[in-house]
Motif scaffolding. Structure first.
Motif, PDB file in Angstrom:
ATOM      1  N   ALA A 226       0.845  -1.199   0.000  1.00  0.00           N
ATOM      2  CA  ALA A 226       0.000   0.000   0.000  1.00  0.00           C
ATOM      3  C   ALA A 226       0.874   1.240   0.000  1.00  0.00           C
ATOM      4  N   TYR A 227       0.357   2.283  -0.597  1.00  0.00           N
ATOM      5  CA  TYR A 227       1.064   3.562  -0.616  1.00  0.00           C
ATOM      6  C   TYR A 227       0.079   4.649  -0.232  1.00  0.00           C
ATOM      7  N   THR A 228       0.330   5.324   0.881  1.00  0.00           N
ATOM      8  CA  THR A 228      -0.514   6.435   1.313  1.00  0.00           C
ATOM      9  C   THR A 228       0.192   7.732   0.973  1.00  0.00           C
ATOM     10  N   LEU A 236       5.334   4.244   1.675  1.00  0.00           N
ATOM     11  CA  LEU A 236       5.128   2.906   1.130  1.00  0.00           C
ATOM     12  C   LEU A 236       5.029   1.926   2.293  1.00  0.00           C
ATOM     13  N   HIS A 237       3.958   1.131   2.305  1.00  0.00           N
ATOM     14  CA  HIS A 237       3.721   0.174   3.389  1.00  0.00           C
ATOM     15  C   HIS A 237       3.812  -1.239   2.818  1.00  0.00           C
ATOM     16  N   GLU A 238       4.737  -2.021   3.343  1.00  0.00           N
ATOM     17  CA  GLU A 238       4.901  -3.393   2.879  1.00  0.00           C
ATOM     18  C   GLU A 238       4.645  -4.423   3.979  1.00  0.00           C
ATOM     19  N   GLU A 239       4.464  -3.958   5.232  1.00  0.00           N
ATOM     20  CA  GLU A 239       4.202  -4.885   6.327  1.00  0.00           C
ATOM     21  C   GLU A 239       2.772  -5.412   6.198  1.00  0.00           C
ATOM     22  N   SER A 240       2.619  -6.731   6.245  1.00  0.00           N
ATOM     23  CA  SER A 240       1.319  -7.348   5.989  1.00  0.00           C
ATOM     24  C   SER A 240       0.251  -6.896   6.977  1.00  0.00           C
ATOM     25  N   VAL A 241       0.610  -6.711   8.242  1.00  0.00           N
ATOM     26  CA  VAL A 241      -0.380  -6.317   9.255  1.00  0.00           C
ATOM     27  C   VAL A 241      -0.948  -4.940   8.928  1.00  0.00           C
ATOM     28  N   THR A 242      -0.075  -3.992   8.577  1.00  0.00           N
ATOM     29  CA  THR A 242      -0.521  -2.635   8.246  1.00  0.00           C
ATOM     30  C   THR A 242      -1.367  -2.631   6.986  1.00  0.00           C
ATOM     31  N   VAL A 243      -0.918  -3.348   5.974  1.00  0.00           N
ATOM     32  CA  VAL A 243      -1.648  -3.381   4.699  1.00  0.00           C
ATOM     33  C   VAL A 243      -3.025  -4.013   4.882  1.00  0.00           C
ATOM     34  N   GLU A 244      -3.093  -5.089   5.630  1.00  0.00           N
ATOM     35  CA  GLU A 244      -4.377  -5.760   5.851  1.00  0.00           C
ATOM     36  C   GLU A 244      -5.351  -4.869   6.607  1.00  0.00           C
TER      37      GLU A 244
END
Length: 282
Positions: A226-228, A236-244
């Motif tokens: 995800a990219y906010t 850029l967010h690549e950690e699964s917990v944050t993205v989920e």
């Protein structure tokens, strides 16, 4: 020299931390922005932009502020961290662009502006001018943004879903002609087989992404990143917990949006309203 304060509770993002420190030091002195400008010999609006995080200024003005506030080296050190963070942002954005180019599907939510992949040249130009770009740099950025649209119009384009807050469609351009062209482009884009466009009406109320523009990219290795973003940076967010967690907020918000068919009718009604409004004639 002022007593050094604990950082606890203050921003850890370097650019925001620098802006916070500037605001604190000035208000602690009881100075207005105009008074600060008069005392240091710079236009007061520069200090306002620095305190809002819109610019970090140059080393000369930061050194003058350090001297004025009696904080030798403190502000300059924070400024250097803010400059370094800008470089890191550019690197993160380059990585995002590389991931976007290879994504197998994309989905997106816009709070206030049309996403770059769906902007017309007129829309992109006015938005970039509002951000301070001029001359050759402006034209280069407009051209680069138009080049990105090939991702959705080239051979075998990836599926793309975008949900636009109604605010996006209520924030018009200064040129009625350019705004009409942008609305027409959105209406046309919504008919492409690989593109799903929805409108989130204002009456949907608050939701988990009310203040966040976000892109989700499904990659070839099946990961989702995800990219906010906001007007002055992105993450850029690549950690699964944050993205989920953001995906759950997106799914809940999507349930509040109009269907693709209803969304297209919404845009067409706006075009009709624009054509009937004599104040928007060119």
């Amino acid at each position: 020299m002022p007593t050094r304060r604990a950082v606890t509770g203050r921003s850890r993002e370097p650019r925001a931390r620098f802006a916070e420190e500037l605001r604190h030091l000035r208000t602690a002195r009881g100075d207005s922005l105009r008074q600060l400008g008069e005392r240091l010999g710079w236009d007061w609006s520069l200090f306002g932009k620095m305190e809002k995080g819109e610019t970090v200024g140059g080393p000369e003005v930061v050194e003058a502020l350090d001297q004025h506030y009696g904080t030798p080296g403190l502000l300059l050190a924070l400024w250097e961290l803010a400059i370094s963070d800008q470089t890191q942002f550019k690197e993160r954005y380059r990585r995002y662009m590389a991931l976007e180019a290879e994504a197998t599907s994309l989905w997106h939510f816009a709070v206030s502006v049309v996403p770059g992949l769906l902007q017309t040249p007129g829309y992109a130009r006015e938005l970039l001018v509002a951000g301070g770009l001029r001359g050759d740099a402006l034209e280069q950025q407009v051209e680069a943004r138009m080049g990105r649209r090939h991702l959705l119009t080239g051979d075998d384009p990836p599926p793309f879903r975008t949900i636009l807050s109604e605010t996006v469609l209520r924030t018009t351009l200064r040129s009625a002609q350019e705004w009409r062209a942008q609305l027409e482009y959105l209406a046309e884009a919504g008919e492409r087989p690989n593109l799903t466009l929805q409108i989130l009406p204002q009456e949907a109320g608050l939701h988990g992404l009310s203040s966040t523009d976000v892109w989700f990219l499904r990659l070839q290795d099946t990961r989702t990143v995800a990219y906010t973003e906001h007007g002055y940076g992105g993450e850029l967010h690549e950690e699964s917990v944050t993205v989920e967690r953001m995906q759950r907020a997106y799914d809940a918000m999507r349930d509040l949006a109009l269907s693709p068919a209803e969304s297209r009718k919404f845009i067409l009604r706006m075009l009709e309203e624009l054509s009937c409004d004599p104040s928007t004639s060119t």
